[in-house]
Design an enzyme around this catalytic site. Sequence first.
Site, PDB file in Angstrom:
ATOM      1  N   ASP A 347       1.043  -1.017  -0.036  1.00  0.00           N
ATOM      2  CA  ASP A 347       0.130  -0.078  -0.033  1.00  0.00           C
ATOM      3  C   ASP A 347       0.837   1.337   0.141  1.00  0.00           C
ATOM      4  O   ASP A 347       2.014   1.123   0.443  1.00  0.00           O
ATOM      5  CB  ASP A 347      -0.671   0.145   1.275  1.00  0.00           C
ATOM      6  CG  ASP A 347      -1.385   1.243   1.472  1.00  0.00           C
ATOM      7  OD1 ASP A 347      -2.311   1.859   0.510  1.00  0.00           O
ATOM      8  OD2 ASP A 347      -1.521   1.838   2.548  1.00  0.00           O
ATOM      9  N   ASP A 551      -1.438  -1.058   6.007  1.00  0.00           N
ATOM     10  CA  ASP A 551      -1.709  -0.355   7.654  1.00  0.00           C
ATOM     11  C   ASP A 551      -3.172  -0.015   7.738  1.00  0.00           C
ATOM     12  O   ASP A 551      -3.448   0.252   8.874  1.00  0.00           O
ATOM     13  CB  ASP A 551      -0.758   0.584   7.805  1.00  0.00           C
ATOM     14  CG  ASP A 551      -0.984   1.958   6.974  1.00  0.00           C
ATOM     15  OD1 ASP A 551      -1.453   1.743   5.917  1.00  0.00           O
ATOM     16  OD2 ASP A 551      -0.960   3.121   7.630  1.00  0.00           O
ATOM     17  N   ASP A 555      -7.045  -1.575   3.657  1.00  0.00           N
ATOM     18  CA  ASP A 555      -6.144  -2.678   3.196  1.00  0.00           C
ATOM     19  C   ASP A 555      -6.656  -4.078   3.632  1.00  0.00           C
ATOM     20  O   ASP A 555      -5.827  -5.047   3.162  1.00  0.00           O
ATOM     21  CB  ASP A 555      -4.482  -2.294   3.678  1.00  0.00           C
ATOM     22  CG  ASP A 555      -4.112  -1.014   3.126  1.00  0.00           C
ATOM     23  OD1 ASP A 555      -4.205  -0.830   2.079  1.00  0.00           O
ATOM     24  OD2 ASP A 555      -3.442  -0.225   3.827  1.00  0.00           O
TER      25      ASP A 555
END
Length: 654
Positions: A347, A551, A555
């Site tokens: 990410d 995080d 996600d």
Amino acid sequence: MQATSKHLPKQSSISGSMKKPGAPKRRFDPRAMLSNSEMQAALGSGLLMLFAWAVGGWSEILSIALYVISYTIGGWNKAKEGVETLVKERDLDVNLLMIAAALGAASIGYWNEGAMLIFIFALSGALESYTMERSKKDISSLMALKPATAMRIEQGSMNEVNIDQLVIGDLLLVRPGDLIPADGKVYRGESAVDQASITGESVPVEKCAGSEVFAGTVNGEGPLYIEVTKAAENTLFAKIIKMVEEAETEVPNSQRFIKRLEAIYARVIVASTVALIILPPFLLDWSWSATFYKAMVFLVVASPCALVSSIMPAMLSAISKSARKGVLFKGGVHLENMARTTVVAFDKTGTLTEGTPQVTDFIAGEGYSRQELLTVSASIEHMSRHPLAEAIVRKAEEEGLDLQGVEDSKTITGWGIEGQIDGHLWRIGKSNLLDELTSSSMNPELEHWKLKRQQLAEEGKTVSIILDGEQIAGMIALQDTVRPQAEAAVRKLQELGIKVAMLTGDRDATAQVIAGTTGVDMVFADLLPEDKVKHIKALREKYGHVVMVGDGVNDAPALATATVGMGMGMKGSGAALEIADVVLMNDNIEEIASTISLARRSQRIVKQNMIFAVTVIAVLMISNFVQGIALPFGVIGHEGSTILVILNGLRLLR
């Protein structure tokens, strides 16, 4: 509650004993090994075996009595495990095989060989048990640091309470050297906090007002006043404990296969041993004593002790070593999967980047000073909790500017914020307003500002404009900064032959700028959470095993879809940490490459162990039938190979 200074006790009242609870020592300690009850039983069995052998020529009865005690001390635990497996699961295991072989050796007068078998078998079991204990301590060293009570401040007085009684908003005092009892923010005080037990950081981290602290870490030399921000069951500490409990019950696929094989193999060995005892006297005209002896040698050398011990010591050692670096696995199966990694997908926000925007450009229009506009902007944005507003305020604080009083401040939904300073109206918001304005005497440089905005946007920056009434006074550009270690982390993964992808919900222009800085191989931008899942599935279909690093709550679906989901422990959301298979407790993404290398090394060691174990068993079995080998040699060869594969796995602890 919001604590006020009048509720705080005086500094002089907080001096106390400087106790230093810390994480347990993690280097090899022979005393820790000797304190293991299985190791004590194994060594006791070995000493009694030596005494029995020494007095054999003087008193046969005393010698046999000592051998019986040696058998009992060394074999009790293993016999108990074997009987439990037989009764509860209706299966045979290697423990019963070895006890049967030792008793068989004793029944034909080979008391010393049987005792040696018990001793070495118990010693190898103790080594494996020590490995498991050592690994659990490294994974959950903070268990020893679990705080039980906290010093809560109530109306200026201090009361010691159980941590379960703490609620969000409570104000706590943490004396020098004490454990921090709850997740929170420092309200007052400065100190260095040892976070090694949670994040793996070797150097204490300086904390001051506004700093975040975690339960189970150790305060340094200064007192800290902390406001509780999380209930006891939701702390990072509590989440780690839950992960440890999951790790202890999670069994890798290779170990499951070996356990299934062990049950089948044990039945085959028992049936073969019975056949070897009964058939040769009739078919080969062997004597009963010679037949029984060969059968006992076969039972010893054919048992799969080394094969059974090939996997878990190596896996646990690798998990333990990772934990010391702040990388927490929830089970051995994830270590196995990580060794097969072909793609790591990151990410962007909060993973490859810091996750907090920074002011990169501050442009003042003609007739305005930069310092004046920054002061005005920070003053108006001061009451907003928007990340971009907080970035502007931080910038003003870094430059030491004093904020001004603002009147009639209000948010303009979907655009920005406005307020009056000294009776003068100022507005700050999205630069898309430029597209709605027309060139006039109020905005003679409109095209200039549009061109400037385009240049900043192409650099992946978010642009806001400052309006003095209706006139454009300036422009602010902000950008989420790349983590200092991001480029090195990506490069190290690529050196391992792993492709690196970036998945982000941000604009493509911003994503391309970050990609150019970090050097990732593939970029996927403008993604919703469900889009990230689709791309993870596509990467798995095309490349194989994918690790997803993230995080945020958005996600979580992608983390669950990847072969291995890796969450960021320090700033990661609760959902991401719950779903993640591996957690980076210190958020150091540079550790990902070394963790994959360690996982691959552990798999190489497991393969070495299995090949070695099978080879030794095959050679000893063939030698027993072709040439015949002595029972002591079979015992040493077989059990020695078991100890060697365990020690080979323990190398990863270094």
